[in-house]
Design a protein around this motif. Structure first.
Motif, PDB file in Angstrom:
ATOM      1  N   GLY A 226      64.282  34.511  17.398  1.00  0.00           N
ATOM      2  CA  GLY A 226      63.214  33.969  16.546  1.00  0.00           C
ATOM      3  C   GLY A 226      62.214  33.174  17.351  1.00  0.00           C
ATOM      4  N   ILE A 227      62.693  32.319  18.238  1.00  0.00           N
ATOM      5  CA  ILE A 227      61.804  31.485  19.047  1.00  0.00           C
ATOM      6  C   ILE A 227      60.953  32.363  19.964  1.00  0.00           C
ATOM      7  N   ALA A 228      61.630  33.314  20.602  1.00  0.00           N
ATOM      8  CA  ALA A 228      60.922  34.176  21.540  1.00  0.00           C
ATOM      9  C   ALA A 228      59.804  34.917  20.817  1.00  0.00           C
ATOM     10  N   HIS A 229      60.091  35.386  19.632  1.00  0.00           N
ATOM     11  CA  HIS A 229      59.102  36.158  18.909  1.00  0.00           C
ATOM     12  C   HIS A 229      57.898  35.290  18.534  1.00  0.00           C
ATOM     13  N   ALA A 230      58.161  34.054  18.195  1.00  0.00           N
ATOM     14  CA  ALA A 230      57.074  33.185  17.753  1.00  0.00           C
ATOM     15  C   ALA A 230      56.233  32.693  18.917  1.00  0.00           C
ATOM     16  N   GLU A 231      56.848  32.517  20.077  1.00  0.00           N
ATOM     17  CA  GLU A 231      56.138  31.803  21.138  1.00  0.00           C
ATOM     18  C   GLU A 231      55.648  32.684  22.284  1.00  0.00           C
ATOM     19  N   LEU A 232      56.352  33.750  22.574  1.00  0.00           N
ATOM     20  CA  LEU A 232      55.929  34.546  23.726  1.00  0.00           C
ATOM     21  C   LEU A 232      54.700  35.383  23.377  1.00  0.00           C
ATOM     22  N   PRO A 233      53.658  35.280  24.164  1.00  0.00           N
ATOM     23  CA  PRO A 233      52.457  36.072  23.874  1.00  0.00           C
ATOM     24  C   PRO A 233      52.773  37.563  23.926  1.00  0.00           C
ATOM     25  N   GLN A 234      52.113  38.315  23.098  1.00  0.00           N
ATOM     26  CA  GLN A 234      52.304  39.763  23.063  1.00  0.00           C
ATOM     27  C   GLN A 234      51.225  40.425  23.920  1.00  0.00           C
ATOM     28  N   ILE A 235      51.659  41.313  24.806  1.00  0.00           N
ATOM     29  CA  ILE A 235      50.684  42.004  25.666  1.00  0.00           C
ATOM     30  C   ILE A 235      50.698  43.496  25.335  1.00  0.00           C
ATOM     31  N   ASN A 236      49.544  44.026  24.983  1.00  0.00           N
ATOM     32  CA  ASN A 236      49.439  45.435  24.580  1.00  0.00           C
ATOM     33  C   ASN A 236      48.348  46.169  25.359  1.00  0.00           C
ATOM     34  N   ASP A 237      48.380  47.489  25.236  1.00  0.00           N
ATOM     35  CA  ASP A 237      47.322  48.364  25.784  1.00  0.00           C
ATOM     36  C   ASP A 237      47.083  48.160  27.272  1.00  0.00           C
ATOM     37  N   ALA A 238      48.134  47.837  28.033  1.00  0.00           N
ATOM     38  CA  ALA A 238      47.949  47.653  29.470  1.00  0.00           C
ATOM     39  C   ALA A 238      47.609  48.998  30.108  1.00  0.00           C
ATOM     40  N   ARG A 239      46.649  48.985  31.016  1.00  0.00           N
ATOM     41  CA  ARG A 239      46.249  50.220  31.702  1.00  0.00           C
ATOM     42  C   ARG A 239      45.456  49.901  32.963  1.00  0.00           C
ATOM     43  N   LEU A 240      45.514  50.838  33.896  1.00  0.00           N
ATOM     44  CA  LEU A 240      44.694  50.734  35.093  1.00  0.00           C
ATOM     45  C   LEU A 240      44.063  52.108  35.269  1.00  0.00           C
ATOM     46  N   VAL A 241      42.737  52.143  35.303  1.00  0.00           N
ATOM     47  CA  VAL A 241      42.076  53.430  35.474  1.00  0.00           C
ATOM     48  C   VAL A 241      42.153  53.774  36.956  1.00  0.00           C
ATOM     49  N   GLN A 242      42.691  54.966  37.228  1.00  0.00           N
ATOM     50  CA  GLN A 242      42.873  55.413  38.606  1.00  0.00           C
ATOM     51  C   GLN A 242      41.560  55.277  39.375  1.00  0.00           C
ATOM     52  N   PRO A 243      41.572  54.514  40.467  1.00  0.00           N
ATOM     53  CA  PRO A 243      40.318  54.360  41.216  1.00  0.00           C
ATOM     54  C   PRO A 243      39.999  55.631  42.009  1.00  0.00           C
ATOM     55  N   PRO A 244      38.718  55.896  42.248  1.00  0.00           N
ATOM     56  CA  PRO A 244      38.344  57.078  43.033  1.00  0.00           C
ATOM     57  C   PRO A 244      38.910  56.967  44.439  1.00  0.00           C
ATOM     58  N   PRO A 245      39.188  58.101  45.105  1.00  0.00           N
ATOM     59  CA  PRO A 245      39.670  58.031  46.485  1.00  0.00           C
ATOM     60  C   PRO A 245      38.625  57.319  47.349  1.00  0.00           C
ATOM     61  N   GLY A 246      39.086  56.513  48.252  1.00  0.00           N
ATOM     62  CA  GLY A 246      38.143  55.762  49.086  1.00  0.00           C
ATOM     63  C   GLY A 246      37.929  54.353  48.564  1.00  0.00           C
ATOM     64  N   ALA A 247      38.168  54.158  47.262  1.00  0.00           N
ATOM     65  CA  ALA A 247      37.979  52.823  46.694  1.00  0.00           C
ATOM     66  C   ALA A 247      39.045  51.890  47.236  1.00  0.00           C
ATOM     67  N   LYS A 248      38.660  50.672  47.532  1.00  0.00           N
ATOM     68  CA  LYS A 248      39.609  49.680  48.037  1.00  0.00           C
ATOM     69  C   LYS A 248      40.034  48.717  46.931  1.00  0.00           C
ATOM     70  N   VAL A 249      39.462  48.897  45.752  1.00  0.00           N
ATOM     71  CA  VAL A 249      39.747  47.976  44.641  1.00  0.00           C
ATOM     72  C   VAL A 249      40.011  48.751  43.354  1.00  0.00           C
ATOM     73  N   ALA A 250      40.675  48.085  42.417  1.00  0.00           N
ATOM     74  CA  ALA A 250      40.923  48.673  41.099  1.00  0.00           C
ATOM     75  C   ALA A 250      40.973  47.542  40.074  1.00  0.00           C
ATOM     76  N   ALA A 251      40.842  47.909  38.805  1.00  0.00           N
ATOM     77  CA  ALA A 251      40.866  46.902  37.738  1.00  0.00           C
ATOM     78  C   ALA A 251      41.941  47.249  36.723  1.00  0.00           C
ATOM     79  N   ALA A 252      42.716  46.243  36.326  1.00  0.00           N
ATOM     80  CA  ALA A 252      43.733  46.443  35.287  1.00  0.00           C
ATOM     81  C   ALA A 252      43.295  45.713  34.021  1.00  0.00           C
ATOM     82  N   TYR A 253      43.583  46.350  32.885  1.00  0.00           N
ATOM     83  CA  TYR A 253      43.181  45.793  31.589  1.00  0.00           C
ATOM     84  C   TYR A 253      44.386  45.693  30.662  1.00  0.00           C
ATOM     85  N   PHE A 254      44.307  44.794  29.688  1.00  0.00           N
ATOM     86  CA  PHE A 254      45.325  44.674  28.629  1.00  0.00           C
ATOM     87  C   PHE A 254      44.785  43.697  27.587  1.00  0.00           C
TER      88      PHE A 254
END
Lengths: 160, 237
Positions: A20-48
């Motif tokens: 019960g406590i865990a459900h009330a207090e722990l933030p819920q994280i949904n829709d996590a994803r990382l769009v595959q970066p193009p080859p050669g890219a040195k960086v990427a972005a993750a969303y949720f």
């Protein structure tokens, strides 16, 4: 009553309580994803999306990953026609509020890609927060999948 | 005297405007003559005429995220930079075709890849309308890290037909500055290799005479950009 029985009875009270406590207090994280970066890219972005279901402000103070990439919290914005990215030391999510890490806004910036990140794989982020460490499993998707996802979200919004 | 102090009746105002009519006609004729003369004069000096300006203003009304520019606003200046194969590329890449130019960099994980993805969609939407698709040009605002080699694999991931432009920092800046594109570098305290580059978010639409014809402001959506493009291509020039 033997020790086993006592333990079982005790657990019957304790387990629902902690769940019960865990459900009330722990933030819920949904829709996590990382769009595959193009080859050669040195960086990427993750969303949720984080829903702060607790009664206290959630503060995200840092992020790490299970890779050797350097990770930071960034905020993209377009102000007066200038596209800008800025590193964020912390992000606050008020009690009961939700915050989307998404295109053109907050994102987790992964820097120093040495090996290609393949679509279909997963990586693990750990958010350092005021509610403790929060693990986020992030599936890697293709840009086409990301477009479809966006389109579907738009359609859902339209229906509302 | 008595009549004037009375509140005007419909008949009176009609009579008054009846008297004023010849004067109004005279004034209109004079205005028209003036406008004609000034238009004829402007035609000879190859600037946007009043009529063209009106036509462009009418096209502007139909646009969603693009800002149409006067025909004499700006032209691509001569430049000498590098393409994705490390070969010389100059202003002639803009000759005889429409181009949509995007300014960005490969160390930008959030906005830049999605904009290129949108460009792919723009081409598809325009081709659906049986109109020649424009050339998509990606100019790196971070040419120090964006070598030809990196640009090549990055761009090919979206569409091999996209043109990539990089080169030495000073020459790239000369080109971007001449087009009114701003860039600004921000150091990264923890990792000097991961500095950030702020840059103009708008895309530019260049016509076959290398004139900058419109600024396409964000948010960038394929449907909207394709629609605006088709309207501007049909506009008088």
């Amino acid at each position: 009553m033997n020790i086993v029985m006592r333990s079982i009875i005790a657990l019957c009270f304790v387990i629902p309580l902690t769940v019960g406590i865990a459900h009330a207090e722990l933030p819920q994280i949904n829709d996590a994803r990382l769009v595959q970066p193009p080859p050669g890219a040195k960086v990427a972005a993750a969303y949720f999306t984080i829903d702060n279901t607790s009664t206290e402000t959630l503060v995200i103070t840092g992020v790490s990953s299970n890779t050797d990439m350097h990770t930071e919290i960034h905020l993209s914005s377009v102000v007066d026609d200038v596209a800008r990215m800025q590193k964020q030391d912390s992000v606050e999510i008020p009690a009961g509020a939700s915050l989307a890490f998404k295109h053109g806004s907050y994102h987790i910036m992964l820097m120093g890609i040495s090996e290609p990140i393949a679509a279909g794989s997963e990586l693990l982020l750990t958010l350092q927060t005021s509610a403790g460490e929060l693990p986020v499993v992030v599936p890697v998707i293709t840009p086409d999948e990301a477009s479809t996802m966006k389109k579907m979200n738009h359609e859902q919004m339209d229906k509302k | 005297m008595m009549q004037r102090s009375n509140p005007p009746t419909h008949q009176q105002s009609f009579q008054q405007s009846g008297k004023a009519l010849p004067m109004i006609i005279l004034a209109l004729v004079a205005l028209a003559a003036g406008a004609f003369a000034s238009q004829a004069f402007r035609n000879s000096s190859e600037t946007t005429t009043d009529k063209q300006a009106q036509q462009l203003a009418a096209v502007q009304e139909t646009l969603k995220t693009s800002q149409i520019l006067p025909l004499d606003f700006k032209q691509v200046q001569d430049f000498e930079l590098l393409d994705v194969n490390g070969n010389a590329i100059d202003q002639s890449v803009f000759d005889d075709k429409w181009s949509i130019v995007f300014f960005g960099y490969t160390h930008c994980p959030d906005i830049c890849p999605i904009t290129l993805q949108v460009m792919k969609g723009v081409l598809a939407k325009i081709e659906e309308q049986n109109t020649a698709a424009p050339q998509i040009v990606f100019v790196s605002v971070d040419p120090v890290r964006d070598t030809s080699e990196i640009m090549k694999s990055y761009i090919a991931y979206f569409d091999e037909s996209f043109v990539g432009i990089t080169g030495d920092l000073k020459s790239v800046h000369t080109l971007t500055a001449s087009l009114g594109i701003v860039t600004s570098f921000t150091a990264n305290d923890t990792d000097p290799n991961n500095y950030l580059v702020d840059h103009t978010a708008s895309l530019l639409l260049i016509d076959p005479q290398k004139r900058v014809r419109a600024k396409i402001t964000p948010p960038h959506e394929a449907d909207i950009i394709a629609g605006d493009f088709l309207a501007i291509v049909d506009a008088p020039s």
